[in-house]
Scaffold this active site. Structure first.
Site, short mmCIF file in Angstrom:
data_model
loop_
_atom_site.label_atom_id
_atom_site.label_comp_id
_atom_site.label_asym_id
_atom_site.label_seq_id
_atom_site.Cartn_x
_atom_site.Cartn_y
_atom_site.Cartn_z
N CYS A 372 25.06 0.95 3.75
CA CYS A 372 24.51 1.52 2.52
C CYS A 372 24.91 0.79 1.23
CB CYS A 372 24.81 3.01 2.43
SG CYS A 372 26.39 3.54 3.08
N ARG A 401 33.76 -0.79 13.18
CA ARG A 401 34.72 0.24 12.75
C ARG A 401 35.90 0.27 13.71
NH1 ARG A 401 30.41 5.13 11.37
NH2 ARG A 401 29.15 3.91 9.89
N GLN A 419 23.51 0.19 13.76
CA GLN A 419 22.91 1.42 13.24
C GLN A 419 21.42 1.19 12.94
OE1 GLN A 419 25.54 2.22 9.83
NE2 GLN A 419 26.02 4.17 10.81
N ASP A 421 19.63 2.08 10.50
CA ASP A 421 19.87 2.63 9.17
C ASP A 421 18.62 2.54 8.31
OD1 ASP A 421 21.85 3.91 7.85
OD2 ASP A 421 23.13 2.16 7.57
N HIS A 423 17.43 3.69 4.05
CA HIS A 423 17.74 4.37 2.80
C HIS A 423 16.47 4.49 1.97
CE1 HIS A 423 21.72 2.83 4.07
NE2 HIS A 423 22.10 4.03 3.65
N LYS A 503 22.70 17.96 4.26
CA LYS A 503 22.16 17.11 5.32
C LYS A 503 21.50 17.94 6.42
CE LYS A 503 26.50 16.96 7.96
NZ LYS A 503 27.43 16.10 8.73
N HIS A 549 20.10 8.89 2.93
CA HIS A 549 20.51 8.14 4.13
C HIS A 549 19.81 8.78 5.32
CE1 HIS A 549 24.24 6.50 2.14
NE2 HIS A 549 24.13 7.63 1.47
#
Length: 689
Positions: A372, A401, A419, A421, A423, A503, A549
């Site tokens: 992000c 991670r 991911q 991902d 946005h 969320k 997100h």
């Protein structure tokens, strides 16, 4: 007479059909084998045209092959069990069962010290510490007890007795000082640490009669007798470091499950049996999909050619679906200057989950744990107008991670993962429409992979958060309005949102009834503020966009593991690493098979040729064990006529096809996510019904 005929048929099938195909997903095909063979053995066309090659019968009128059913074949056990999210009484039973188990452990082994005992998706666990003791006679240090399966039996008996006593379970509020006094009086050092970690007042304690108590926020049943003791089972023992810190004490964790009745417990145990057969780690090795190479480090995934072929299909479909829905696909670096992570707040709040920094020309760089911040920098690269919004950027971004080695688990918990991902930067008034579109896209993508049942949670503002009341209320209303517009049932988790926004979390339900957390949609009021993101409004003022997100798979690795277990490694045609395998009866047909495979590859199909060094029966069995959806036996007759004798793993014998029509049908089925059921020559539609 019928008995004799049946015995004769069994003998013939065992002698003649050793290389025959039989459906492994339906007992019907096994029954049809006898019917089809029996109805054709005496036909004139069968007697005229049947020849024998390598002990396999070939015929222009019939081709039906059979193999024995593989031992490792698994059956889907569709189980609809309640969850903690949709059944509060079940959650209370599990939470109270955890307390009863802790009480039973300390009654059975008085030296045991309790730590934490939460409910989890399918039950609960409790962590215990068994300190070393000193013998009064010899002064010798006696190592702490190591729990065994026999100990679990004793603990379960003690639990049953506590449940039968029907002790009341009561709640008490005390001051922090009183709680500390009581904990010190019973010498429970781990409880003191737990007390120090509780930031709210008053401190709540739950009692089981006047026999036992623990720090707890609840909820619980009213009395131990409300726990159905025959629906509680202790499962296994595992090790766990206190607070997940390998420098702290090693605890012993007892995993257990609890349900509302015995039938639910039986269904859950059946599900566990099925889950063991479907373990993605076992299937990943057996089907040569991926590996974790410990020489390279734990939690790092190596994608083998077959696993890569499946992954490529997943990613290609994902990209296509996003482009069709107004997203732009972007790519960002794998590392960045540490200052970026300080600006985003990750360095301050998530440092424990990040790898150490590296020095680059006297500056520190960080391998990315998130995508992000990169998208925020891209947004900030130029001044945006309200006319530019919404902006939708999607990325299959690989992140890294730090996970402790003891927490790593196949593809489900790794250190490097990709991911899916995305946005969205939008205006406040666009938020609900954008969320609806996200949910629509989520449904489109997940259903393609066979996931059509979801458990959905809406999480609201926690005590500690950023952003005004007005923006939180508007964002929460947009999320809830989106769910209502979709007509989806959902539960509300009060105060369980992220500190930066509310969320929606979505759990998918697999073929054997398990739920998996995958998709998430999160509003973020934090990063736009931290990065100073702005747009010029219609009034000419500079305003903050709302950032959303969202991920649909969560990560490619974890979703792949879930997918493997959902289909037990038996991928649908469109996803299968090898969609069709050509089985040459003799070396003379090898070149013809290679020509067919090359033609298929040009059409985007994944077709391979068996090397032909094994007898045909072995080739067929290998293809079955490797879960190849379509097989085609290629003999001299097929080569001379330009045809293939085709069989579906799921539906059995499909008959004879010319090459081009067959490849066209396979291509059509793969594109539309269908299994091939088209009948060729000498096959009956009745066979797949």
């Amino acid at each position: 007479m019928s008995l004799m005929k049946g015995l004769v048929m069994q003998f013939l099938l065992s002698r003649w059909c050793t290389s025959a195909f039989v459906s492994r997903t339906s007992s019907f095909v096994g029954r049809r084998a006898a019917q089809v063979v029996s109805s054709n053995l005496n036909s004139p066309s069968f007697r005229k045209s049947t020849t024998t090659t390598n002990n396999v019968r070939t015929s222009s009128d019939i081709r039906f092959f059979m193999t024995t059913v593989a031992e490792e074949e698994v059956e889907a056990a569709v189980v609809e069990l309640p969850t903690n999210e949709n059944d509060v009484e079940l959650l209370k039973i599990r939470h109270s069962s955890a307390h009863v188990m802790a009480m039973a452990v300390q009654q059975t082994f008085p030296e045991a010290q309790v730590t934490i005992g939460p409910w989890i998706d399918n039950g609960f666990y409790y962590d215990f510490f068994f300190p070393d003791t000193v013998s009064e006679e010899s002064g010798e240090v006696i190592p702490g007890r190591k729990l065994t399966d026999n100990d679990l039996q004793q603990i379960k008996k003690a639990m049953d007795k506590i449940i039968s006593q029907n002790y009341p379970i009561s709640r008490e509020e005390v001051s922090r000082e009183e709680a500390r006094r009581r904990i010190e009086a019973i010498n429970e050092p781990f409880k003191l640490e737990i007390l120090d970690s509780i930031k709210t007042e008053p401190i709540t304690i739950y009692h089981i009669g006047d026999k036992w108590w623990d720090l707890c926020a609840g909820p619980h049943v009213e009395a131990t007798g409300q726990i159905p003791k025959k629906a509680v089972a202790l499962l296994n023992i595992a090790g766990a470091y206190w607070r997940g810190d390998e420098k702290r004490e090693m605890l012993q964790r007892i995993y257990a499950t609890a349900w509302k009745d015995v039938e639910q417990l039986k269904a859950y145990k059946k599900m566990l049996e099925e889950a063991k057969k479907r373990d993605h780690r076992t299937l990943g090795k057996k089907l040569d999909l991926f590996s974790i190479q410990e020489d390279a480090g734990g939690g790092l995934v190596f994608w083998h050619p077959k696993g890569s072929a499946v992954r490529r299909q997943i990613e290609d479909f994902w990209k296509s679906a996003h482009l069709d829905n107004g997203y732009d696909v972007v790519y960002t670096p794998h590392i960045a200057n540490i200052n970026l992570w300080k600006t985003s707040g990750h360095f301050d709040f998530y440092r424990d989950g990040m790898f150490d920094q590296m020095d680059v020309e006297n500056e520190q760089y960080q391998i990315k744990p998130m995508n992000c911040p990169f998208h925020c920098l891209m947004y900030k690269d130029e001044m945006r107008s309200y006319r530019d919004l919404p902006i939708r950027w999607a990325e299959l971004g690989t992140v890294y991670r730090y996970e402790r080695s003891g927490t790593l688990h196949g593809l489900m918990r790794v250190r490097g993962f990709t991911q899916d991902d995305a946005h969205i930067f939008c205006l406040p008034e666009q938020l609900q429409d954008e969320i609806i579109k996200v949910l629509d896209l989520t449904e489109t993508i997940l259903s393609r992979f066979g996931f059509n049942k979801y458990d959905i949670m809406l999480s609201t503002r926690p005590e500690k958060s950023v952003g005004s009341d007005e923006i939180w209320d508007a964002a929460t209303a947009a999320l809830e309005g989106s769910l209502k517009a979709k007509g989806w049932k959902y539960t509300i988790n009060e105060g369980d949102g992220a500190f930066y926004g509310p969320k929606i979390d979505l759990k998918i339900r697999d073929a054997i009834g398990r739920t998996w957390q995958c998709s998430t949609v999160q509003c973020d009021f934090n990063l736009p503020e931290r990065f100073g993101l702005e747009y010029v409004s219609a009034r000419g003022t500079r305003e903050r966009p709302i950032m959303v997100h969202r991920a649909i798979f969560g990560s490619i690795e974890r979703f792949f593991g879930i997918l493997v277990e959902n289909c037990a490694g038996d991928f649908p045609l469109w996803l299968a690493p090898v969609q069709m395998r050509l089985l040459p009866v003799t070396d003379a047909t090898q070149e013809y098979c290679r020509v067919v495979a090359k033609k298929a590859a040009k059409m985007g199909l994944r077709v391979e040729v068996d090397r032909g060094s094994d007898r045909l029966a072995k080739q067929i069995r290998n293809a079955e064990l490797e879960r190849v959806p379509i097989m085609a036996v290629v003999g001299v007759k097929e080569m001379e006529t330009g045809k293939l004798a085709v069989r579906s793993r799921k539906y059995g014998d499909l008959g004879s096809f010319e090459v081009q029509p067959l490849l066209s049908e396979l291509s059509r089925c793969a594109a539309s996510s269908e299994e091939m059921t088209l009948m060729g020559e000498s096959a009956s539609q009745e066979q797949i019904q």
